[in-house]
Design a protein around this motif. Structure first.
Motif, PDB file in Angstrom:
ATOM      1  N   ASN A 179      -1.586  -0.502  -4.341  1.00 57.64           N
ATOM      2  CA  ASN A 179      -0.180  -0.224  -4.626  1.00 57.64           C
ATOM      3  C   ASN A 179       0.638  -0.011  -3.366  1.00 57.64           C
ATOM      4  OD1 ASN A 179       0.169   0.185  -7.719  1.00 57.64           O
ATOM      5  ND2 ASN A 179      -1.753   1.240  -7.235  1.00 57.64           N
ATOM      6  N   GLN A 180       1.922  -0.235  -3.497  1.00 52.91           N
ATOM      7  CA  GLN A 180       2.858   0.053  -2.409  1.00 52.91           C
ATOM      8  C   GLN A 180       2.901   1.562  -2.175  1.00 52.91           C
ATOM      9  OE1 GLN A 180       5.760  -1.906  -4.733  1.00 52.91           O
ATOM     10  NE2 GLN A 180       6.028  -3.661  -3.353  1.00 52.91           N
ATOM     11  N   GLY A 185       4.100   3.725  -6.618  1.00 55.91           N
ATOM     12  CA  GLY A 185       2.733   3.274  -6.372  1.00 55.91           C
ATOM     13  C   GLY A 185       1.723   4.399  -6.538  1.00 55.91           C
ATOM     14  N   PHE A 213       5.315  -0.518   2.198  1.00 58.81           N
ATOM     15  CA  PHE A 213       6.211  -1.254   1.314  1.00 58.81           C
ATOM     16  C   PHE A 213       6.953  -2.347   2.085  1.00 58.81           C
ATOM     17  CE2 PHE A 213      10.269  -2.000  -0.731  1.00 58.81           C
ATOM     18  CZ  PHE A 213       9.965  -2.021  -2.082  1.00 58.81           C
ATOM     19  N   THR A 236      -1.980  -3.220 -10.207  1.00 55.27           N
ATOM     20  CA  THR A 236      -1.008  -2.987  -9.141  1.00 55.27           C
ATOM     21  C   THR A 236       0.405  -2.791  -9.688  1.00 55.27           C
ATOM     22  OG1 THR A 236      -0.035  -3.909  -7.112  1.00 55.27           O
ATOM     23  CG2 THR A 236      -0.722  -5.486  -8.790  1.00 55.27           C
ATOM     24  N   ASN A 238       2.768  -3.294  -7.545  1.00 56.17           N
ATOM     25  CA  ASN A 238       3.520  -4.087  -6.566  1.00 56.17           C
ATOM     26  C   ASN A 238       4.551  -4.979  -7.245  1.00 56.17           C
ATOM     27  OD1 ASN A 238       1.812  -2.997  -4.646  1.00 56.17           O
ATOM     28  ND2 ASN A 238       1.313  -4.952  -3.686  1.00 56.17           N
ATOM     29  N   ASP A 242       5.611  -8.496  -2.011  1.00 50.60           N
ATOM     30  CA  ASP A 242       4.298  -7.856  -1.879  1.00 50.60           C
ATOM     31  C   ASP A 242       3.342  -8.316  -2.968  1.00 50.60           C
ATOM     32  OD1 ASP A 242       4.891  -6.422   0.404  1.00 50.60           O
ATOM     33  OD2 ASP A 242       5.442  -4.587  -0.654  1.00 50.60           O
ATOM     34  N   LEU A 243       3.837  -8.562  -4.154  1.00 49.14           N
ATOM     35  CA  LEU A 243       2.986  -9.052  -5.235  1.00 49.14           C
ATOM     36  C   LEU A 243       2.676 -10.530  -5.048  1.00 49.14           C
ATOM     37  CD1 LEU A 243       1.534  -8.745  -7.921  1.00 49.14           C
ATOM     38  CD2 LEU A 243       3.734  -9.093  -9.083  1.00 49.14           C
TER      39      LEU A 243
END
Length: 415
Positions: A179-180, A185, A213, A236, A238, A242-243
């Motif tokens: 996760n961010q 997250g 992030f 996630t 995200n 980012d994803l």
């Protein structure tokens, strides 16, 4: 058509319709839309704005509310809490009593605090805050307010739906949490361990990691860790680049790992992920264009086609349509668009059989419950996503009663 051009065209059309219906003699019911229309996440703000305008347009075409049309007044918070709070002052100065905002939960929290303080100090100028989907649970728990309603399931409710899916999917054995590194997250990570752990005690969490992030350009080191951990599933929170970069790096490394996401269907994300997402990306959502036929009401098909014809996008933020329809019903029940306390009481406990399923607004915390879907990005569905040749297919439907959280709100109510 650009968003600005659409907004001008929509305004002209609305005014023309108003003249025909006699609305020129009736003042509009104005709604302040305090959201992010500039900066790195402006594209999301634009999609949200289009959806709100579409929701308002639908109501106005039906004849409005109490013979009055809705009118949206946009205010750009530029992704900044202080600017959002300043917009509240502008809202009050313009004698607007209804405001809409969601997305960034930090901004939502700051705005909610400001609304509470304002309403306490100015009982004759109170405002009502409608939130279409900020994710943090505390907004209707520790920070719950009589003056705010949330029309979308929050993060922990969605995690309960994911847990229900995991409990019924024995092939999921090893989950990697990635996760961010910000509040959302961390909430996803904590709640996954707690809620999924209770639903499936045999599931192993083989990784739990946070990354900066929006700063990672190469996710291959993270993908290597996922591979070494033997994960069959990555969960996630995200979103955005980012994803997309994570899923593409996974595909390039030859991983067969599935990705359960919160925001895989957010506008622009399927395109950014591309073919790498086929059979790999799943998302939790309130709706998607390919919901099973038995779940559809006749209006659904029209909504999807109509929205895409107007905006070139799939309908995503269905909670905004629900929010405005429920607001209209509350105003009609009260018979007064300016008495926000009475409108709030009319919303409390309201049940609405929407095109997207039954919506229940809980009186005790002002949190909506509704069905949720787990969807997978695949080929061969009726409606693809963003012209990708892939679209969303339902793999599980979870009723709102399953996701309903225990009450954690001590609400102060006005006299």
């Amino acid at each position: 058509m650009t968003f600005r051009r659409f907004a001008r065209s929509a305004t002209v059309a609305a005014l023309a319709s108003a003249a025909v219906l006699g609305w020129a003699q009736q003042p509009p019911i104005r709604v302040a839309h305090i959201d992010t229309f500039s900066g790195p996440t402006a594209s999301t703000g634009a999609t949200v704005a289009k959806t709100l305008l579409y929701a308002v347009q639908r109501i106005n075409e039906r004849g409005g509310v109490l013979g009055r049309k809705f009118e949206v007044v946009q205010m750009d918070n530029a992704g900044d809490s202080n600017k959002a709070v300043a917009s509240l002052t502008s809202t009050v100065d313009q004698n607007i009593r209804l405001l809409v905002q969601a997305g960034n939960s930090g901004i939502a929290g700051a705005l909610l605090t400001a609304v509470d303080k304002h309403n306490q100090r100015n009982p004759d100028k109170r405002v009502l805050y409608l939130n279409y989907g900020s994710a943090l649970p505390e907004l209707t728990e520790a920070k719950c307010s009589f003056w705010m309603f949330r029309f979308e399931a929050h993060q922990r409710m969605k995690m309960r739906a994911i847990a229900d899916y995991v409990a019924k999917t024995p092939s999921i054995q090893k989950i990697y949490l990635l996760n961010q590194d910000y509040s959302f997250g961390h909430e996803v990570s904590k709640d996954a361990r707690e809620i999924i752990g209770k639903a499936r005690a045999d599931v192993q969490f083989v990784g739990d990691e946070f990354h900066p992030f929006g700063k990672i350009k190469d996710f291959s080191p993270y993908v290597l860790k996922i591979k070494q951990a033997g994960a069959d599933t990555v969960l996630t929170g995200n979103w955005g680049n980012d994803l997309a970069l994570l899923v593409r790096a996974s595909k390039e490394a030859g991983l067969k790992t599935k990705y359960i996401t919160y925001y895989g269907g957010l506008y622009g994300v399927p395109t950014a992920i591309g073919p790498a997402g086929e059979d790999t990306v799943l998302q939790i959502a309130s709706w998607h264009p390919n919901v099973p036929v038995e779940d559809k009401q006749p209006e659904l098909e029209k909504l999807q086609k109509d929205f895409k014809a107007n905006f070139g996008e799939d309908l995503y933020y269905t909670s905004i349509l629900v929010q405005m329809d429920m607001l209209a019903k509350a105003i009609e029940k009260v018979g007064n668009a300016d008495d926000v306390a009475a409108i709030a009481r009319a919303l409390e406990g309201m049940e609405y059989d929407s095109p997207f399923g039954k919506i229940k607004m809980r009186k005790d915390d002002h949190q909506a419950t509704h069905p949720l879907y787990i969807n997978q990005l695949v080929k061969g569905v009726k409606y693809d996503a963003e012209g990708l040749g892939l679209g969303w297919k339902t793999v599980a439907k979870v009723d709102g009663s399953v996701t309903e959280p225990p009450l954690a709100c001590k609400m102060k109510r006005p006299d």
